[in-house]
Design a protein around this motif. Structure first.
Motif, PDB file in Angstrom:
ATOM      1  N   SER A   1      24.497  59.011  15.630  1.00 55.31           N
ATOM      2  CA  SER A   1      25.397  58.383  16.902  1.00 55.31           C
ATOM      3  C   SER A   1      25.328  59.285  17.920  1.00 55.31           C
ATOM      4  O   SER A   1      26.887  59.598  17.767  1.00 55.31           O
ATOM      5  CB  SER A   1      26.075  58.314  15.356  1.00 55.31           C
ATOM      6  N   GLY A   2      24.355  59.519  18.303  1.00 51.41           N
ATOM      7  CA  GLY A   2      24.046  60.066  19.658  1.00 51.41           C
ATOM      8  C   GLY A   2      24.464  59.683  20.860  1.00 51.41           C
ATOM      9  O   GLY A   2      23.596  59.543  21.960  1.00 51.41           O
ATOM     10  N   VAL A   3      25.372  59.219  20.995  1.00 52.95           N
ATOM     11  CA  VAL A   3      26.399  58.606  22.672  1.00 52.95           C
ATOM     12  C   VAL A   3      27.441  59.872  22.061  1.00 52.95           C
ATOM     13  O   VAL A   3      28.045  59.575  21.527  1.00 52.95           O
ATOM     14  CB  VAL A   3      26.447  57.300  21.839  1.00 52.95           C
ATOM     15  N   ASN A   4      28.018  59.834  23.939  1.00 48.37           N
ATOM     16  CA  ASN A   4      28.305  60.421  24.651  1.00 48.37           C
ATOM     17  C   ASN A   4      29.240  59.717  25.066  1.00 48.37           C
ATOM     18  O   ASN A   4      28.905  59.081  26.072  1.00 48.37           O
ATOM     19  CB  ASN A   4      28.132  61.462  25.268  1.00 48.37           C
ATOM     20  N   GLY A   5      30.661  59.054  24.155  1.00 52.05           N
ATOM     21  CA  GLY A   5      31.632  57.778  24.960  1.00 52.05           C
ATOM     22  C   GLY A   5      32.266  58.288  26.643  1.00 52.05           C
ATOM     23  O   GLY A   5      32.703  57.197  27.228  1.00 52.05           O
ATOM     24  N   VAL A   6      31.992  59.712  26.662  1.00 52.09           N
ATOM     25  CA  VAL A   6      32.871  60.602  28.029  1.00 52.09           C
ATOM     26  C   VAL A   6      31.660  60.231  29.082  1.00 52.09           C
ATOM     27  O   VAL A   6      31.852  59.466  30.127  1.00 52.09           O
ATOM     28  CB  VAL A   6      33.448  61.612  28.016  1.00 52.09           C
ATOM     29  N   THR A   7      30.239  60.396  28.700  1.00 49.05           N
ATOM     30  CA  THR A   7      29.744  60.179  30.259  1.00 49.05           C
ATOM     31  C   THR A   7      28.341  58.339  30.074  1.00 49.05           C
ATOM     32  O   THR A   7      27.529  58.719  30.669  1.00 49.05           O
ATOM     33  CB  THR A   7      28.394  61.533  29.829  1.00 49.05           C
ATOM     34  N   GLY A   8      28.233  58.632  28.583  1.00 49.65           N
ATOM     35  CA  GLY A   8      27.638  57.450  28.695  1.00 49.65           C
ATOM     36  C   GLY A   8      26.331  58.241  27.503  1.00 49.65           C
ATOM     37  O   GLY A   8      25.211  57.056  27.978  1.00 49.65           O
TER      38      GLY A   8
END
Length: 446
Positions: A376-383
């Protein structure tokens, strides 16, 4: 306990809270029944039944709030509960954004959504389902072992009442069937699965077809190759394409927007997807897995286009996040018995496109068709987006051979703009999307 009894009990608790010194309060009762059964290689491995009921009370003293919960509904316990909640509220810091909805905002009537199947399956009925599914999966040539099959049933009853005048209750049911098998031998074994999840038992996928699907998927994955690092078009199977809709709603959650921790915080009323893309949140779908007649704060729910022709139209808001943003809640509050409401979607889907799946793939000379995502390598801050994947290599518009151990990377702002949906949307999950093609993704392989 009937819904009438639940609401009467909640009224009593709210009155006790007001008498103990609360300025306002709301409360929720959740009760559930579940039955699950699992078998592997024809032998029973799991049989579980559970019943529970809980009550959550939220009280307000000025701009302070506290939440307590209990499964003990005796008179003495409820008196202690209300007294403790008020004492806690008086001791915590102020929150200028907390509070109940205004009475004018409340739902006064709501649709019937056909959310509860009165059928409660027996152990024998669930056994028939799992055996049929596993037997069908194991009968596929090339399948050599099984991780088993499971079937389950659940019913939930929810009642909410608040001192602002709201009262509401509804029940929902859930049925599920899954099977997972392995193909091949030794270190060359591959695994795959299939499952079905519905509100009504009669709507479950045929267990034999489900099992065959799982077996055939596993066999197709045998003898995977490595792919070379490249920038290529990537096509996502509907089983996992819905994850991109999930990344969107995580980024437009009002709580994240209010904290400034979303990569889409400055994109309201702007184009986020390509023209022609619509994404819908529909709490009123008949027999929908996430349908709800009202939200967790007693506000009416309404179907809405979150993305309209590529444009982001709204945040998902509860009352608190709406106040933080100087807006009004749009009925997306969800809550349990031990935590305050927070924004959440209901039934989500990306609308079907105008191109067939075959043509979507057929236009690709070299690319990847993804059937499984890992991590689940998704950064919600940077996209920033980076996830492991497996699937099939595309050569000259055809699925050529299985591929494993690759990583897909990009940024969701770019990915959203590059999505092309096929016309094969099927409503099977709580979040649904058709086959999706994303042009120009970075594939890290051998």
């Amino acid at each position: 306990m009937t819904s009438t009894d639940q609401l009467a009990l909640l009224d009593t608790v709210l009155a006790k809270a007001k008498a103990a010194g609360a300025d306002a309060a709301d409360a929720v009762i959740g009760s559930s029944i579940s039955l699950s059964l699992g078998e592997r290689l024809g032998a029973k491995e799991k049989l579980e039944r559970a019943e529970s009921q809980d009550m959550g009370l939220r009280v307000f003293v000025g701009h302070r709030q506290a939440i307590v919960s209990t499964s003990d509904f005796t008179k003495s316990s409820l008196e202690e509960l209300t007294a403790r909640a008020v004492a806690m509220a008086k001791a915590v810091p102020e929150d200028p954004f907390c509070g109940l909805a205004e009475p004018a905002q409340l739902a006064r009537n709501w649709p019937k959504l056909d959310l509860c199947d009165t059928t409660e399956p027996s152990e024998a009925m669930l056994t028939d389902l799992v055996r049929a599914a596993e037997d069908a999966a194991r009968s596929v040539k090339g399948v050599t072992n099984s991780e088993g099959a499971e079937a389950g049933y659940g019913r939930s009853d929810v009642a909410i009442a608040a001192s602002n005048g709201f009262q509401g209750a509804y029940a929902s049911s859930h049925f599920g069937l899954s099977v997972s098998v392995l193909a091949g031998e030794g270190t060359g074994m591959e695994r795959d699965y299939d499952y079905s999840s519905t509100v009504y038992l009669a709507d479950l996928d045929d267990p034999v077809k489900l099992g065959r699907s799982a077996g055939e998927r596993a066999v197709r994955r045998l003898n995977p190759r490595k792919a070379k690092t490249a920038v290529v078009p990537v096509v996502f199977d509907p089983r996992i394409s819905n994850s991109f809709v999930g990344h969107l709603v995580g980024a437009i959650n009002g709580a994240s927007i209010a904290r400034g921790t979303s990569f889409l915080k400055d994109f309201l009323d702007k184009d986020v997807f390509a023209a022609g893309i619509d994404i819908v949140d529909d709490p009123h779908r008949q027999r929908g897995l996430r349908s709800r007649p009202f939200d967790g704060e007693g506000l009416p729910t309404t179907p809405a286009k979150l993305i309209d022709n590529g444009r982001l139209t709204m945040w998902l808001l509860d009352c608190r996040s709406a106040r933080q943003l100087g807006l009004v809640s749009n009925g997306h509050a969800s809550r349990g018995t031990s935590s305050p409401p927070s924004p959440a979607p209901s039934n989500l889907h990306m609308a079907a496109g105008k191109i067939s799946r075959d043509k979507l793939i057929g236009e690709i000379k070299q690319g990847l068709y993804v059937t499984e995502m890992i991590g689940s390598g998704v950064n919600g801050v940077t996209g920033d987006y980076s996830r492991g994947a497996a699937g099939f290599w595309i050569e000259n518009g055809e699925l050529a051979y299985p591929v494993s151990e690759v990583t897909l990377a990009g940024n969701l702002k770019d990915i959203f703009k590059a999505i092309t949906p096929a016309d094969d949307l099927v409503f099977k999950y709580g979040t649904n999307a058709p086959t999706l093609r994303i042009d120009g993704m970075t594939l890290a392989g051998a």
